[in-house]
Design an enzyme around this catalytic site. Structure first.
Site, PDB file in Angstrom:
ATOM      1  N   LYS A 151       0.828  -1.212   0.000  1.00  0.00           N
ATOM      2  CA  LYS A 151       0.000   0.000   0.000  1.00  0.00           C
ATOM      3  C   LYS A 151       0.858   1.256   0.000  1.00  0.00           C
ATOM      4  O   LYS A 151       0.524   2.247  -0.653  1.00  0.00           O
ATOM      5  CB  LYS A 151      -0.957  -0.006   1.196  1.00  0.00           C
ATOM      6  CG  LYS A 151      -1.965  -1.153   1.158  1.00  0.00           C
ATOM      7  CD  LYS A 151      -3.052  -0.983   2.188  1.00  0.00           C
ATOM      8  CE  LYS A 151      -4.035   0.094   1.792  1.00  0.00           C
ATOM      9  NZ  LYS A 151      -4.768  -0.198   0.561  1.00  0.00           N
ATOM     10  N   ASN A 208       2.318   1.651  -3.600  1.00  0.00           N
ATOM     11  CA  ASN A 208       1.260   2.021  -4.541  1.00  0.00           C
ATOM     12  C   ASN A 208       0.832   3.474  -4.363  1.00  0.00           C
ATOM     13  O   ASN A 208       0.623   4.205  -5.339  1.00  0.00           O
ATOM     14  CB  ASN A 208       0.056   1.111  -4.365  1.00  0.00           C
ATOM     15  CG  ASN A 208       0.292  -0.294  -4.886  1.00  0.00           C
ATOM     16  OD1 ASN A 208       1.171  -0.518  -5.713  1.00  0.00           O
ATOM     17  ND2 ASN A 208      -0.489  -1.236  -4.396  1.00  0.00           N
ATOM     18  N   GLU A 239       0.159  -1.304   7.192  1.00  0.00           N
ATOM     19  CA  GLU A 239       0.899  -2.523   6.863  1.00  0.00           C
ATOM     20  C   GLU A 239       2.300  -2.494   7.473  1.00  0.00           C
ATOM     21  O   GLU A 239       3.135  -3.341   7.158  1.00  0.00           O
ATOM     22  CB  GLU A 239       0.994  -2.695   5.342  1.00  0.00           C
ATOM     23  CG  GLU A 239      -0.344  -3.074   4.715  1.00  0.00           C
ATOM     24  CD  GLU A 239      -0.261  -3.296   3.218  1.00  0.00           C
ATOM     25  OE1 GLU A 239      -1.186  -3.920   2.682  1.00  0.00           O
ATOM     26  OE2 GLU A 239       0.717  -2.843   2.576  1.00  0.00           O
ATOM     27  N   ASN A 297     -12.198   2.024   4.144  1.00  0.00           N
ATOM     28  CA  ASN A 297     -13.344   1.558   3.378  1.00  0.00           C
ATOM     29  C   ASN A 297     -14.411   1.099   4.364  1.00  0.00           C
ATOM     30  O   ASN A 297     -14.206   1.167   5.585  1.00  0.00           O
ATOM     31  CB  ASN A 297     -12.954   0.466   2.369  1.00  0.00           C
ATOM     32  CG  ASN A 297     -12.452  -0.817   3.025  1.00  0.00           C
ATOM     33  OD1 ASN A 297     -12.774  -1.127   4.167  1.00  0.00           O
ATOM     34  ND2 ASN A 297     -11.636  -1.561   2.304  1.00  0.00           N
ATOM     35  N   GLY A 304     -19.080   4.875  -4.609  1.00  0.00           N
ATOM     36  CA  GLY A 304     -18.409   6.165  -4.482  1.00  0.00           C
ATOM     37  C   GLY A 304     -17.719   6.329  -3.146  1.00  0.00           C
ATOM     38  O   GLY A 304     -16.976   5.456  -2.695  1.00  0.00           O
ATOM     39  N   THR A 356      -7.520  -3.938  -7.470  1.00  0.00           N
ATOM     40  CA  THR A 356      -6.467  -4.103  -6.462  1.00  0.00           C
ATOM     41  C   THR A 356      -5.948  -2.792  -5.885  1.00  0.00           C
ATOM     42  O   THR A 356      -5.850  -2.642  -4.671  1.00  0.00           O
ATOM     43  CB  THR A 356      -5.282  -4.896  -7.056  1.00  0.00           C
ATOM     44  OG1 THR A 356      -5.756  -6.158  -7.521  1.00  0.00           O
ATOM     45  CG2 THR A 356      -4.208  -5.114  -6.017  1.00  0.00           C
ATOM     46  N   ASP A 361      -5.712   2.678  -2.976  1.00  0.00           N
ATOM     47  CA  ASP A 361      -4.442   3.392  -2.860  1.00  0.00           C
ATOM     48  C   ASP A 361      -4.431   4.634  -3.749  1.00  0.00           C
ATOM     49  O   ASP A 361      -3.960   5.703  -3.338  1.00  0.00           O
ATOM     50  CB  ASP A 361      -3.283   2.471  -3.242  1.00  0.00           C
ATOM     51  CG  ASP A 361      -3.132   1.308  -2.285  1.00  0.00           C
ATOM     52  OD1 ASP A 361      -3.464   1.479  -1.098  1.00  0.00           O
ATOM     53  OD2 ASP A 361      -2.688   0.233  -2.721  1.00  0.00           O
ATOM     54  N   ARG A 369      -7.932  -1.093 -15.508  1.00  0.00           N
ATOM     55  CA  ARG A 369      -6.699  -1.688 -16.016  1.00  0.00           C
ATOM     56  C   ARG A 369      -6.288  -2.865 -15.143  1.00  0.00           C
ATOM     57  O   ARG A 369      -6.584  -2.921 -13.958  1.00  0.00           O
ATOM     58  CB  ARG A 369      -5.574  -0.656 -16.039  1.00  0.00           C
ATOM     59  CG  ARG A 369      -5.939   0.641 -16.745  1.00  0.00           C
ATOM     60  CD  ARG A 369      -4.805   1.619 -16.688  1.00  0.00           C
ATOM     61  NE  ARG A 369      -5.216   2.929 -17.176  1.00  0.00           N
ATOM     62  CZ  ARG A 369      -4.381   3.932 -17.383  1.00  0.00           C
ATOM     63  NH1 ARG A 369      -3.100   3.783 -17.138  1.00  0.00           N
ATOM     64  NH2 ARG A 369      -4.823   5.091 -17.839  1.00  0.00           N
TER      65      ARG A 369
END
Length: 312
Positions: free
Chosen positions: A42, A45, A140, A181, A222, A246, A250, A283
């Site tokens: 994380k 990213n 993390e 989240n 959203g 994925t 991030d 993507r």
């Protein structure tokens, strides 16, 4: 657009991704349909996402003495991230095993060198924190790193509490903006399950009693903005056909932090975060999927600053 200096304090991993039709049950062996290896974590990213969106980014982290460590550092350097505050410690680099169910992912992490990024190590890079307009963190790495960030950060502090602990900690209450989240929000509040509706999400976030702003990412629904002292606002998602989710969270965090430094309101910053996250999901891959600012329209928002707070 004004220069944005963002320091990311967080994890650096080598990701191993297996494409699967479904998750295996306990004790079951299933076949994968493709294996890929790439740089992730994380922290990595979010640093790469912020750099691709035009920020000046420095990474504070740790990699191991294995070959994966140099792979991670070299990739971040190619992304334009300053890696001078990335330490090399004895042992393996962090590793994430990703089971990809198109478009959702289930991830198992071995911390490796990330476990060395404690408060003492972060304090050793205090200059990188003091010089940044925003410091962006995740969970993390050891929780003690958060204390060192709050002691030394010179500007806005943003925490993505992932993976979430069982309850919100004292250190979390010191951050200016918390970005969970809905599942992480439930864990922080000690709830048995994630909130199903926007109203339920707002009520659960309010129950935490956090002193700063909260932005809850809701995936295809959203995001929900809860400014300190202000009314909740639901920001609708950008409509896309997702391929791989994925790194969406991030990229949202990186976009939010950058927009706030540009003077956007919390709501406009979340709207920009939704746009960047949506583009990321179209993507394949994690860091590979992060969009460049030149690929996104309209341009990032700017304005008079966050609701109820001055922007550094």
């Amino acid at each position: 657009m004004s220069e944005r200096r963002i320091t990311v304090v967080g994890s650096l991993n080598l990701d191993v991704r297996l494409a699967v039709e479904r998750l295996p049950r306990s004790g079951e062996t299933i076949a994968a349909h493709g294996l890929t290896s790439s740089v992730g974590g994380k922290g990595a990213n979010q640093a790469a996402a912020a750099a691709r969106l035009g920020a000046t980014v420095r990474m504070v982290g740790a990699v191991g003495t294995d070959g994966s460590g140099s792979t991670v550092v070299d990739r971040l350097r190619r992304e334009g991230v300053d890696v001078s505050a990335v330490d090399t410690v004895e042992g393996p680099t962090g590793t994430a095993v990703i089971l990809w169910e198109r478009p959702e992912s289930t991830i198992v992490i071995d911390a490796g060198a990330n476990a060395a990024l404690d408060a003492e190590r972060v304090r050793g890079h205090a200059a990188a924190l003091r010089s940044a307009g925003a410091v962006l963190c995740q969970l993390e790495t050891p929780a003690s790193a958060l204390d060192a960030v709050l002691e030394n950060a010179g500007g806005l502090t943003v925490l993505n509490p992932a993976p979430a602990p069982d309850r919100a900690s004292r250190a979390m209450r010191g951050f200016d903006v918390l970005v969970p989240n809905r599942h992480e929000l439930a864990a922080l509040a000690g709830a048995a399950s994630a909130p199903a509706t926007v109203d339920d999400t707002a009520a659960l976030a309010a129950s935490l009693g956090l002193p700063g702003d909260v932005v809850v990412t809701l995936g295809g629904d959203g995001s929900l903005v809860l400014p300190e002292g202000g009314a909740p606002a639901h920001v609708a998602a950008e409509r896309v056909r997702p391929v791989d989710t994925t790194a969406a969270g991030d990229s949202f965090c990186a976009a939010l932090a950058g927009a706030l430094l540009d003077g956007a309101s919390l709501t406009d910053a979340a709207r920009w975060g939704n746009r960047v996250a949506a583009a990321t999901t179209t993507r394949d891959g994690a860091m590979e999927a992060l969009p460049l600012v030149s690929e996104l329209t309209p341009v990032p928002p700017s304005g008079t600053g966050r609701e109820n707070k001055d922007t550094p």
